[in-house]
Design an enzyme around this catalytic site. Structure first.
Site, short mmCIF file in Angstrom:
data_model
loop_
_atom_site.label_atom_id
_atom_site.label_comp_id
_atom_site.label_asym_id
_atom_site.label_seq_id
_atom_site.Cartn_x
_atom_site.Cartn_y
_atom_site.Cartn_z
N GLU A 1 17.83 98.92 0.52
CA GLU A 1 16.93 98.34 1.52
C GLU A 1 15.52 98.50 0.98
O GLU A 1 15.14 99.58 0.54
CB GLU A 1 17.04 99.10 2.84
N ASP B 1 6.86 102.45 11.72
CA ASP B 1 7.04 103.45 10.67
C ASP B 1 6.26 104.73 10.90
O ASP B 1 5.14 104.70 11.38
CB ASP B 1 6.64 102.86 9.31
N TYR C 1 21.79 97.56 12.24
CA TYR C 1 20.98 98.75 11.94
C TYR C 1 20.88 99.57 13.22
O TYR C 1 20.26 99.15 14.20
CB TYR C 1 19.60 98.29 11.46
#
Lengths: 387, 260
Positions: free
Chosen positions: B47, B58, B171
């Site tokens: 990834e 993030d 995911y």
């Protein structure tokens, strides 16, 4: 979601999946509150007896007398921000949240959030770019005096957009107990709609006041646009009045031809930032650009999605005022009317002064969104430097 | 058969191990070397992030990686070149891009270019399933599989949409928060079960995988694989060899791996 959250092609809800349930909960709470007379009664009571609404409409005496100023500078907290933080804080309580987080640039929205945090008993955390913390020590102290914790954000460019990023990151882990009290009519759905509805009171009052004083609608309504909350609040009740021209004034900074400005609608391109599709100042790869304005409140690389739609649909017109033009208007208002306005509001006034001279028969309503105490030290430096 | 499908078939009951790296971090040359290093360590799938200036999903480690890449002047076109060169060296390893909506919007040909560079999937961190339909359609038209996120707090109705739109894998996020969040070794078996009922593609846990016991716990919860990001990126940022970390995490995906 029950509403589409779209303004033409703009808006939407571009957030990590994990935040979607929190935004759905917020939309549901907002829609329920809109139907609840007790909510309206409490909010209106606070607006009247705590914040000081209605605010006056002042016709200029020494500046062109076809300019009418909507005096949000006289609201508690010193700016229009207080209108919507009261609304959102009541929603947060309704949802059972005990903690408020907010982003702030120069500190005005942070101060407003600290005010409601103290008033309504929330734990309050304000994210502020580390660079802004250094530049705005007085506002940091104001927030702290009212019990808020100010977190200096060291990531990215250490200014407003980084503070928003950090608040969103906090919220991703804390939404069960925490409401993100976003400060402007931008961000993911439902924020642009909620903030507009809580700021709509500005235009509703002003419309009635102009009709009362003048006997008719104004010809033009002028407001500054950073994220766009005071402008959308002033515009909202005039959008249906087809003969009324709506003019948003962006920060042209050191000139629209360079890169040091915050003129998102004039120089940006369509993109997605902080949850919404809107105009964004960015490079060819989609990296967000650094912005500049003498007024921190207009120093933002995106803009509320409804303004993007009002621009593309042609219903509103957007123009720029430079730092120098804003500073001149700031002085003119001080000397002519005895009013110190915020640098942000001075952008709207700068353009209104041009319009007032070009069209002396037109009645021009100007959103004076905030008072200038926070800008006095900077004004002193700038005026000394240019003397 | 897609590279992902071929990988899952080859692995059988063994879990897939995905390694995440930020493209161009800290520079193009090192980044190319790191991609090879994680494959050498045994990563089954890769990834990669395309750096974005404002990565709201993030945590500090991945934020810092994006910042380093952008400071080195890395452009989107450089990232595509890195991937196309990686593909010429590693024909079978599935490659997925993980980036943000504005990067995708700014470059209308991105999905086509990515497909030509040998990319297999695309996950856009700030496009939830609510907004994913037009993006997923464009990906499919370019021959790229959409990957969507399913979180522990995602309601069943949304999971049905995630299951319908997600192609290569799903995911999964066990805990609320951002990348680098410690999951405390707990992975939500209920989420995997609910995804199964929604007919979603193979669930893979991201967020909070940094030690072999996390890998085992995630697989025990029913995942078909795991992705490790922050731990690898953090190690690389300190100039250490990432191959050994990947090797130890990959070892934990095997059925005969013994808990220590």
């Amino acid at each position: 979601m029950r509403l589409t959250g779209r303004f033409g092609r703009f808006g939407g809800c571009y957030v990590p999946e994990i935040l979607v349930p929190a935004l759905e909960q917020l939309e549901a709470a907002f829609l329920e509150a809109q139907e609840d007379p007790e909510f309206a009664a409490e909010l209106n009571g606070l607006l009247a007896n705590y914040a000081g609404r209605p605010t006056p409409l002042t016709r200029c005496r020494n500046l062109p007398s076809n300019i009418y100023l909507k005096r949000e500078d006289l609201l508690h907290g010193g700016a229009h921000k207080t209108n919507q933080v009261l609304g959102q804080a009541l929603l947060a309580r309704r949802m059972g949240k005990t903690r408020l987080i907010a982003e702030t640039g120069a500190g005005q929205h942070g101060v407003a959030t600290a005010i409601v945090g103290a008033l309504l008993g929330f734990e309050t955390v304000v994210y502020m770019g580390a660079e802004d913390v250094e530049r705005q020590q007085l506002n940091v102290f104001r927030m702290q005096l009212m019990g808020a914790r100010v977190v200096a954000v060291e990531s990215g460019g250490r200014t407003l957009k980084d503070a928003i990023n950090e608040a969103l990151r906090d919220w991703s882990a804390s939404f069960e107990t925490t409401h993100y009290l976003l400060g402007t009519a931008a961000g993911p759905h439902p924020f642009p709609t909620i903030v507009r509805e809580f700021q709509r009171v500005i235009g509703r009052e002003a419309r009635a006041q102009v009709i009362e004083q003048l006997g008719r609608l104004p010809d033009m309504v002028v407001a500054c646009v950073g994220g766009g909350s005071n402008a959308i609040g002033l515009f909202a009740d005039f959008i249906g009045d087809e003969g009324v021209r709506l003019v948003g004034v962006e920060a042209a900074g050191r000139g629209l031809d360079g890169e040091q400005h915050g003129a998102t609608l004039l120089r940006g391109t369509a993109g997605i930032l902080h949850g919404a599709e809107t105009y964004v100042l960015q490079d060819a790869d989609g990296q967000i650009a650094d912005t500049w304005s003498v007024s921190a409140g207009l120093d933002y690389p995106a803009v509320g999605p409804e303004h993007a739609h009002l621009k593309d649909s042609g219903r509103a017109q957007y123009v720029g005022a430079t730092d120098a033009e804003a500073l001149a208007a700031f002085r003119a208002l001080a000397e002519g009317e005895g009013i110190l306005c915020a640098f942000e509001s001075a952008h709207a006034l700068a353009h209104a002064l041009k319009l007032a001279r070009a069209e002396p028969e037109s009645a021009i309503l100007v959103g004076l969104s905030g008072r200038g105490d926070k800008d006095v030290a900077q004004a002193q430096q700038l005026l000394r430097a240019s003397a | 058969m897609s590279r992902y499908a071929a990988m899952f078939e080859r692995l059988g009951s063994e879990g897939a191990f995905g390694a995440f790296l930020m493209l161009g971090d800290p520079d193009l040359e090192t980044s190319a070397r790191l991609l090879d290093a994680v494959v050498e360590g045994g990563a089954d799938m890769i990834e990669v992030g395309i750096p974005f200036s404002d990565p709201v999903a993030d945590g500090p480690v991945i934020q810092a990686a994006a910042k380093r890449a952008l400071a080195a002047g890395v452009r989107v076109v450089d990232c595509l070149r890195l991937l196309s060169e990686f593909r010429s060296r590693h024909g079978d390893v599935p490659v997925g891009i993980l980036t943000y909506a504005n990067i995708v919007m700014a470059r209308p040909g991105l999905m086509q270019e990515a497909a030509e560079a040998g990319v297999d999937s695309l996950l856009i961190a700030d496009v939830p399933s609510l907004e994913a339909e037009p993006f997923a359609r464009a990906m499919m038209q370019s021959g790229i599989d959409p990957v969507l996120i399913a979180a522990a707090n995602t309601p069943d109705a949304t999971l049905a949409r995630v299951g319908r739109l997600s192609k290569a894998y799903t995911y999964c996020v066990s805990r609320v928060g951002i990348t680098g969040t410690h999951a405390g070794g707990e992975f939500d078996a209920g989420l995997i079960e609910r995804l199964g009922r929604a007919g979603s593609p193979p669930p893979i846990f991201g967020f909070g995988i940094s030690r072999p016991e996390h890998v085992r716990a995630a697989l025990k919860a029913g995942a078909k694989g795991v992705i490790c990001g922050s731990a690898i990126v953090d190690l690389a940022a300190r100039g250490a060899d990432v191959t050994e970390l990947v090797r130890s995490l990959k070892a934990a995906t095997r059925n005969d791996s013994v808990p220590q």
